[in-house]
Write a protein that holds these residues in place. Structure first.
Motif, PDB file in Angstrom:
ATOM      1  N   ASP A 118      11.401  12.282   4.560  1.00  0.00           N
ATOM      2  CA  ASP A 118      10.386  13.316   4.730  1.00  0.00           C
ATOM      3  C   ASP A 118       9.282  13.202   3.683  1.00  0.00           C
ATOM      4  OD1 ASP A 118       9.214  15.629   5.752  1.00  0.00           O
ATOM      5  OD2 ASP A 118      10.232  16.899   4.294  1.00  0.00           O
ATOM      6  N   PHE A 119       9.610  12.712   2.486  1.00  0.00           N
ATOM      7  CA  PHE A 119       8.598  12.658   1.431  1.00  0.00           C
ATOM      8  C   PHE A 119       7.705  11.424   1.524  1.00  0.00           C
ATOM      9  CE2 PHE A 119      11.192   9.582  -0.673  1.00  0.00           C
ATOM     10  CZ  PHE A 119      12.494  10.050  -0.615  1.00  0.00           C
ATOM     11  N   GLN A 121       4.771   9.673   3.862  1.00  0.00           N
ATOM     12  CA  GLN A 121       3.855   9.910   4.962  1.00  0.00           C
ATOM     13  C   GLN A 121       3.372   8.548   5.449  1.00  0.00           C
ATOM     14  OE1 GLN A 121       3.616  13.072   5.798  1.00  0.00           O
ATOM     15  NE2 GLN A 121       4.573  13.873   3.938  1.00  0.00           N
ATOM     16  N   ASN A 123       1.551   6.099   8.358  1.00  0.00           N
ATOM     17  CA  ASN A 123       0.556   6.125   9.427  1.00  0.00           C
ATOM     18  C   ASN A 123       0.527   4.764  10.114  1.00  0.00           C
ATOM     19  OD1 ASN A 123      -1.644   6.429  11.079  1.00  0.00           O
ATOM     20  ND2 ASN A 123      -2.911   7.416   9.538  1.00  0.00           N
ATOM     21  N   ARG A 125      -1.448   3.802  12.559  1.00  0.00           N
ATOM     22  CA  ARG A 125      -2.792   3.356  12.903  1.00  0.00           C
ATOM     23  C   ARG A 125      -3.390   2.422  11.849  1.00  0.00           C
ATOM     24  NH1 ARG A 125      -7.797   3.115  12.371  1.00  0.00           N
ATOM     25  NH2 ARG A 125      -7.512   3.827  10.251  1.00  0.00           N
ATOM     26  N   MET A 155      10.916   1.637  -0.596  1.00  0.00           N
ATOM     27  CA  MET A 155       9.610   1.487  -1.219  1.00  0.00           C
ATOM     28  C   MET A 155       9.338   0.039  -1.607  1.00  0.00           C
ATOM     29  SD  MET A 155       8.080   4.126  -3.958  1.00  0.00           S
ATOM     30  CE  MET A 155       7.364   3.331  -5.360  1.00  0.00           C
ATOM     31  N   LYS A 175      -5.736   1.365  -4.356  1.00  0.00           N
ATOM     32  CA  LYS A 175      -5.554   2.267  -3.219  1.00  0.00           C
ATOM     33  C   LYS A 175      -4.161   2.079  -2.605  1.00  0.00           C
ATOM     34  CE  LYS A 175      -6.650   4.992   0.220  1.00  0.00           C
ATOM     35  NZ  LYS A 175      -6.637   6.429  -0.021  1.00  0.00           N
ATOM     36  N   THR A 177      -1.395   0.852  -3.925  1.00  0.00           N
ATOM     37  CA  THR A 177      -0.228   1.112  -4.760  1.00  0.00           C
ATOM     38  C   THR A 177      -0.298   2.496  -5.391  1.00  0.00           C
ATOM     39  OG1 THR A 177      -1.308   0.017  -6.615  1.00  0.00           O
ATOM     40  CG2 THR A 177       0.184  -1.315  -5.292  1.00  0.00           C
ATOM     41  N   ASP A 178      -1.262   3.309  -4.959  1.00  0.00           N
ATOM     42  CA  ASP A 178      -1.381   4.671  -5.467  1.00  0.00           C
ATOM     43  C   ASP A 178      -0.233   5.518  -4.908  1.00  0.00           C
ATOM     44  OD1 ASP A 178      -3.611   6.292  -6.881  1.00  0.00           O
ATOM     45  OD2 ASP A 178      -2.941   7.571  -5.245  1.00  0.00           O
ATOM     46  N   CYS A 179       0.389   6.341  -5.764  1.00  0.00           N
ATOM     47  CA  CYS A 179       1.497   7.184  -5.293  1.00  0.00           C
ATOM     48  C   CYS A 179       1.031   8.094  -4.158  1.00  0.00           C
ATOM     49  CB  CYS A 179       2.035   8.053  -6.421  1.00  0.00           C
ATOM     50  SG  CYS A 179       2.621   7.156  -7.845  1.00  0.00           S
ATOM     51  N   GLY A 180      -0.227   8.620  -4.330  1.00  0.00           N
ATOM     52  CA  GLY A 180      -0.740   9.599  -3.376  1.00  0.00           C
ATOM     53  C   GLY A 180      -1.074   9.016  -2.024  1.00  0.00           C
ATOM     54  N   THR A 181      -1.029   7.706  -1.884  1.00  0.00           N
ATOM     55  CA  THR A 181      -1.305   7.118  -0.572  1.00  0.00           C
ATOM     56  C   THR A 181      -0.172   7.428   0.405  1.00  0.00           C
ATOM     57  OG1 THR A 181      -2.571   5.383  -1.646  1.00  0.00           O
ATOM     58  CG2 THR A 181      -1.855   4.945   0.595  1.00  0.00           C
ATOM     59  N   HIS A 183       2.939   9.458  -0.754  1.00  0.00           N
ATOM     60  CA  HIS A 183       3.742  10.626  -1.139  1.00  0.00           C
ATOM     61  C   HIS A 183       2.860  11.842  -1.388  1.00  0.00           C
ATOM     62  CE1 HIS A 183       7.222   8.050  -1.512  1.00  0.00           C
ATOM     63  NE2 HIS A 183       6.551   7.241  -2.300  1.00  0.00           N
ATOM     64  N   TYR A 184       2.970  12.857  -0.523  1.00  0.00           N
ATOM     65  CA  TYR A 184       2.305  14.144  -0.775  1.00  0.00           C
ATOM     66  C   TYR A 184       2.945  15.226   0.033  1.00  0.00           C
ATOM     67  CZ  TYR A 184      -0.400  12.183   3.139  1.00  0.00           C
ATOM     68  OH  TYR A 184      -0.791  11.566   4.292  1.00  0.00           O
TER      69      TYR A 184
END
Lengths: 184, 245
Positions: A118-119, A121, A123, A125, A155, A175, A177-181, A183-184
């Motif tokens: 679940d943690f 995300q 995509n 596309r 991961m 971009k 390897t950014d965590c926020g790409t 995990h949010y």
């Protein structure tokens, strides 16, 4: 009392008991691990390889992969579009769940195979647009019947490809390897 | 890959421009708490209930702060102050995390919280001067119909995990993904955060602060007297407040 028990363990009968216990525990663990490696039971033993052999593209049944985050599992209406013209559909026992589902209007309960926690995300596309093919992650479906995972989606698996694709491009590497790409 | 420490890059007092930023007009804010509700809906924030709220364990990523001026007979309320994560350029929460769960996003210039890394030391919340982080003290229940409104684009956090405002990073990614699929750049005002979208008085504006033509940059120029809270701590916040304009 405990001393007597340990003494008994050193006798032949005790040694056999210890051996049987270890064997039982080991086989139980092996069985448990083997259970976790099997693809889940599906309502229909869907043969991917037969459909691919007919030349049907992945995106025909999973069009969401090119448009959005989820590839999607096709509804029975899509299966029925071809299958209602096939005589075998009416007679085959394997296809009975599909026929029943269409007649009764209750959807088939497919079990997702390729999943991320679940943690994460994910995509589809972006990956298709970047030129990745389905089989890079999902394996060669032309050799599979029921979908199964060729590898664990962890991961390390993601980052191995992300760093390779970025290569010398520093901005892309930041971009990808950014965590926020993811995990949010 | 070697970890490069880039502490020396950001110096106090140096002109710092982040990427995503927000301006909040306190004169417009009516304190209606629509942003608080919208944020909770968008980001799957748990409802802690009365008892835990009493212990100070309420969970909000944005809150409306009220302050009073003067002594008893002449008490005057100052404008409402929506307080959310300031997405600092040099955040105090980041260096204290022992698990690297709260990290700085180099790509989006945001303070991230990586939920699967978080071990729940709560050090970051103690070190945050804005007190905007909230901790999952329990697995709070969502009775049956409520679970249907969970946002699938946001992780549902479990017990023992710290969480905070993300500037609706899921919306940022969605807009970037849409723009990329259409072969263009993200347009200013194309999307906004849940709080800014819900604000009936348009007190909150969100956008790119590094783009001089964006609405946030223009508002900052027009008002000209924006305040960044606790700027003297050197946190380089990305949220600007206007008051008494």
């Amino acid at each position: 009392m405990i001393k007597r028990f340990f003494d008994w363990l050193k006798k032949p009968l005790g040694l056999i008991a210890v051996g049987i216990t270890f064997l039982a525990l080991f086989s139980l663990a092996a069985y448990g691990i083997s259970l976790s490696q099997q693809p889940p039971a599906q309502p229909v033993q869907f043969p991917h390889k037969i459909h691919i052999a007919f030349g049907i593209q992945c995106l025909y049944c999973h069009p969401g992969a090119a448009k959005g985050p989820a590839a999607g599992i096709p509804a029975e209406a899509k299966c029925w579009g071809c299958h209602n013209q096939i005589v075998k559909t009416q007679t085959s026992i394997l296809l009975k769940p599909l026929k029943d589902s269409v007649i009764s209007g209750t959807p088939l309960q497919w079990v997702p195979v390729a999943q991320v926690p679940d943690f994460v995300q994910f995509n589809h596309r972006a990956h298709i647009a970047a030129g990745q093919n389905c089989e890079n992650c999902h394996g060669d479906m032309s050799k599979m019947t029921v979908a199964e995972n060729p590898q664990i989606f962890n991961m390390g698996f993601c980052l191995k490809c992300h760093t390779k694709v970025a290569g010398e491009n520093h901005d892309l590497l930041v971009k990808l390897t950014d965590c926020g790409t993811c995990h949010y | 890959m070697a970890i490069e420490l880039k502490v020396s890059e950001v110096k106090m007092g140096e002109a710092y421009v982040g990427k995503w930023g927000m301006v909040i007009d306190q004169d417009m804010c009516t304190g209606c708490q629509a942003c608080v509700a919208a944020c909770a809906m968008e980001n799957n924030i748990s409802f802690v209930g009365e008892t835990d709220s009493g212990y100070g364990r309420s969970m909000h990523w944005i809150r409306i702060e009220r302050f009073w001026e003067g002594s008893y007979p002449e008490v005057k309320m100052t404008p409402n102050q929506p307080m959310l994560c300031q997405q600092c350029g040099a955040a105090t929460c980041e260096p204290v995390c022992p698990a690297f769960a709260t990290v700085h996003s180099q790509a989006e210039q945001l303070n991230l919280q990586v939920y699967n890394r978080c071990v729940g030391t709560r050090y970051c919340a103690n070190n945050c001067p804005y007190q905007v982080r909230s901790f999952n003290w329990r697995d709070y229940k969502r009775p049956e119909p409520l679970s249907n409104q969970l946002n699938p684009d946001v992780t549902v956090r479990r017990r023992g995990v710290m969480e905070k405002c993300t500037f609706c990073i899921q919306r940022i990614h969605k807009a970037q993904d849409k723009a990329k699929s259409e072969g263009r750049e993200v347009v200013d005002g194309e999307f906004t955060t849940a709080c800014a979208q819900a604000c009936p008085a348009s007190a909150i504006t969100f956008g790119r602060v590094d783009n001089p033509d964006s609405l946030v940059s223009q508002l900052a120029r027009v008002h000209g007297h924006g305040v960044k809270h606790l700027e003297e701590l050197g946190t380089l916040p990305n949220v600007t407040y206007f008051k008494g304009g």
